[in-house]
Design a protein around this motif. Structure first.
Motif, PDB file in Angstrom:
ATOM      1  N   SER A 292       0.820  -1.179  -0.021  1.00 29.06           N
ATOM      2  CA  SER A 292       0.345  -0.174  -0.214  1.00 29.06           C
ATOM      3  C   SER A 292       0.786   1.001  -0.389  1.00 29.06           C
ATOM      4  O   SER A 292       2.191   1.334   0.332  1.00 29.06           O
ATOM      5  N   ALA A 293       0.202   2.687  -0.204  1.00 23.89           N
ATOM      6  CA  ALA A 293       1.245   3.723  -0.510  1.00 23.89           C
ATOM      7  C   ALA A 293       1.614   4.311   1.327  1.00 23.89           C
ATOM      8  O   ALA A 293       2.397   4.285   1.143  1.00 23.89           O
ATOM      9  N   ALA A 294       1.077   3.420   2.033  1.00 21.96           N
ATOM     10  CA  ALA A 294       1.676   3.827   3.849  1.00 21.96           C
ATOM     11  C   ALA A 294       2.180   3.226   3.993  1.00 21.96           C
ATOM     12  O   ALA A 294       3.302   3.682   4.780  1.00 21.96           O
ATOM     13  N   SER A 295       2.343   1.502   3.438  1.00 23.57           N
ATOM     14  CA  SER A 295       3.006   0.742   3.738  1.00 23.57           C
ATOM     15  C   SER A 295       4.806   1.435   3.209  1.00 23.57           C
ATOM     16  O   SER A 295       5.497   1.186   3.864  1.00 23.57           O
TER      17      SER A 295
ATOM     18  N   LYS B 296      -0.631   2.226  11.132  1.00 25.72           N
ATOM     19  CA  LYS B 296      -1.202   2.531  12.053  1.00 25.72           C
ATOM     20  C   LYS B 296      -1.852   4.096  11.600  1.00 25.72           C
ATOM     21  O   LYS B 296      -2.851   4.638  12.103  1.00 25.72           O
ATOM     22  N   GLY B 297      -0.940   4.921  12.139  1.00 25.77           N
ATOM     23  CA  GLY B 297      -1.739   6.568  12.080  1.00 25.77           C
ATOM     24  C   GLY B 297      -1.949   6.807  10.755  1.00 25.77           C
ATOM     25  O   GLY B 297      -2.485   7.603  11.398  1.00 25.77           O
ATOM     26  N   MET B 298      -1.631   6.427   9.485  1.00 27.22           N
ATOM     27  CA  MET B 298      -2.042   7.167   8.108  1.00 27.22           C
ATOM     28  C   MET B 298      -3.176   6.362   8.289  1.00 27.22           C
ATOM     29  O   MET B 298      -4.260   6.953   7.952  1.00 27.22           O
ATOM     30  N   LYS B 299      -3.218   5.240   9.320  1.00 31.65           N
ATOM     31  CA  LYS B 299      -5.074   4.351   8.489  1.00 31.65           C
ATOM     32  C   LYS B 299      -5.649   5.262   9.449  1.00 31.65           C
ATOM     33  O   LYS B 299      -7.334   5.443   9.303  1.00 31.65           O
ATOM     34  N   ALA B 300      -5.064   5.704  10.382  1.00 29.81           N
ATOM     35  CA  ALA B 300      -6.307   6.736  11.550  1.00 29.81           C
ATOM     36  C   ALA B 300      -6.795   7.712  11.075  1.00 29.81           C
ATOM     37  O   ALA B 300      -7.849   8.906  10.712  1.00 29.81           O
ATOM     38  N   LYS B 301      -5.961   8.830  10.118  1.00 32.86           N
ATOM     39  CA  LYS B 301      -5.749   9.509   9.410  1.00 32.86           C
ATOM     40  C   LYS B 301      -7.108   9.534   8.275  1.00 32.86           C
ATOM     41  O   LYS B 301      -7.384  10.839   7.993  1.00 32.86           O
ATOM     42  N   SER B 302      -7.176   8.210   7.690  1.00 30.32           N
ATOM     43  CA  SER B 302      -7.837   8.316   6.599  1.00 30.32           C
ATOM     44  C   SER B 302      -9.127   8.660   7.514  1.00 30.32           C
ATOM     45  O   SER B 302      -9.712   7.908   7.456  1.00 30.32           O
TER      46      SER B 302
END
Length: 66
Positions: A31-34, A60-66
């Motif tokens: 993924s882009a976050a990874s 986890k932080g990037m997923k929370a921002k989404s």
């Protein structure tokens, strides 16, 4: 009869080898976050346990921002 048994065993071994080669799971695209978290970990020169921990928290932080 003996030749038939040997031929049958040889074909089973060959089929098993072919099956073992074709059962590799396909890799999932990252993924882009990874990718972004890996880039940040590289910039911080993190390795091993520290890198895994950083990437886990980052993703986890990037997923929370989404």
């Amino acid at each position: 009869m003996r030749t038939l048994v040997i031929a049958a065993i040889a074909s089973l071994v060959g089929a098993g080898a072919a099956l073992a080669q074709t059962t590799k799971p396909a890799e999932k695209p990252h993924s882009a976050a990874s990718l972004e978290c890996s880039k940040q970990a590289n910039e911080k020169n993190l390795h091993g346990k520290a890198r895994r921990s950083f990437r886990s928290k980052c993703i986890k932080g990037m997923k929370a921002k989404s």
